[in-house]
Design a protein around this motif. Sequence first.
Motif, mmCIF file in Angstrom:
data_model
loop_
_atom_site.group_PDB
_atom_site.id
_atom_site.type_symbol
_atom_site.label_atom_id
_atom_site.label_comp_id
_atom_site.label_asym_id
_atom_site.label_seq_id
_atom_site.Cartn_x
_atom_site.Cartn_y
_atom_site.Cartn_z
ATOM 1 N N VAL A 1 -22.786 -11.748 6.445
ATOM 2 C CA VAL A 1 -22.534 -12.843 7.370
ATOM 3 C C VAL A 1 -21.598 -12.333 8.462
ATOM 4 O O VAL A 1 -20.565 -11.730 8.165
ATOM 5 C CB VAL A 1 -21.878 -14.045 6.649
ATOM 6 C CG1 VAL A 1 -21.585 -15.156 7.616
ATOM 7 C CG2 VAL A 1 -22.780 -14.531 5.539
ATOM 8 N N LEU B 1 -18.077 -21.601 8.209
ATOM 9 C CA LEU B 1 -18.308 -20.315 7.563
ATOM 10 C C LEU B 1 -17.981 -20.386 6.073
ATOM 11 O O LEU B 1 -18.753 -19.934 5.226
ATOM 12 C CB LEU B 1 -17.455 -19.242 8.239
ATOM 13 C CG LEU B 1 -17.577 -17.833 7.704
ATOM 14 C CD1 LEU B 1 -18.923 -17.250 8.088
ATOM 15 C CD2 LEU B 1 -16.462 -16.973 8.244
ATOM 16 N N VAL C 1 -18.700 -10.357 4.400
ATOM 17 C CA VAL C 1 -18.353 -10.963 5.681
ATOM 18 C C VAL C 1 -17.786 -9.869 6.577
ATOM 19 O O VAL C 1 -16.852 -9.158 6.192
ATOM 20 C CB VAL C 1 -17.309 -12.083 5.504
ATOM 21 C CG1 VAL C 1 -16.971 -12.705 6.840
ATOM 22 C CG2 VAL C 1 -17.830 -13.136 4.555
ATOM 23 N N ARG D 1 -29.237 -10.054 6.492
ATOM 24 C CA ARG D 1 -28.369 -10.791 7.422
ATOM 25 C C ARG D 1 -28.615 -12.282 7.265
ATOM 26 O O ARG D 1 -29.744 -12.722 7.106
ATOM 27 C CB ARG D 1 -28.642 -10.366 8.859
ATOM 28 C CG ARG D 1 -28.014 -9.020 9.149
ATOM 29 C CD ARG D 1 -27.857 -8.727 10.606
ATOM 30 N NE ARG D 1 -26.663 -9.154 11.271
ATOM 31 C CZ ARG D 1 -25.421 -8.736 11.042
ATOM 32 N NH1 ARG D 1 -25.196 -7.922 10.058
ATOM 33 N NH2 ARG D 1 -24.422 -9.124 11.781
ATOM 34 N N GLU E 1 -27.756 -15.890 9.170
ATOM 35 C CA GLU E 1 -27.268 -16.505 10.415
ATOM 36 C C GLU E 1 -26.534 -17.802 10.104
ATOM 37 O O GLU E 1 -26.989 -18.593 9.285
ATOM 38 C CB GLU E 1 -28.444 -16.789 11.359
ATOM 39 C CG GLU E 1 -29.146 -15.554 11.863
ATOM 40 C CD GLU E 1 -28.251 -14.644 12.678
ATOM 41 O OE1 GLU E 1 -27.424 -15.156 13.466
ATOM 42 O OE2 GLU E 1 -28.370 -13.421 12.530
ATOM 43 N N VAL E 2 -25.422 -17.997 10.784
ATOM 44 C CA VAL E 2 -24.657 -19.236 10.652
ATOM 45 C C VAL E 2 -24.999 -20.098 11.838
ATOM 46 O O VAL E 2 -24.858 -19.691 12.983
ATOM 47 C CB VAL E 2 -23.146 -18.935 10.619
ATOM 48 C CG1 VAL E 2 -22.371 -20.229 10.426
ATOM 49 C CG2 VAL E 2 -22.826 -17.952 9.520
#
Length: 141
Positions: A16, A26, A54, A137, A139-140
């Motif tokens: 992330v 997050l 992270v 990966r 995505e936020v």
Amino acid sequence: MKTFVPKNDEQNWVVVDAANVPLGRLATLIASRIRGKHRPDFTPNIIQGDFVVVVNAAQVVLTGGKLDTKVYTRYSGYQGGLKTETARVALQKHPERVIEHAVFGMLPKGRQGRAMHGRLKVYAGETHPHIAQKPQRLEVR
């Protein structure tokens, strides 16, 4: 009586990017991922979540006036050993701890929550040593 065994017991690795993402959004995403709530076969008493890495923890965003009003405290155990620091100072000194503190507060308390702590890896910069695990990966939004 039959015991429930999850069919898909693999643990994935997820990366992330924390750059320009609000800390609360997050942290909720990471805590949910570590706990395994994204899985269709989620069971509260079984640890079946993902490992979360992270990156860019130093670039996480705190909205409003939280940089100066949010205070982190820790106690050394000695008299007068209460140490406090604002979020601005904490992000400059050790940005990894800010994200860890937010996520660990959202995990279950007790033996199971302590076992989940090892599934979070936080790094201040862009690089991380977990490339061999082939993390995906995430995505936020």
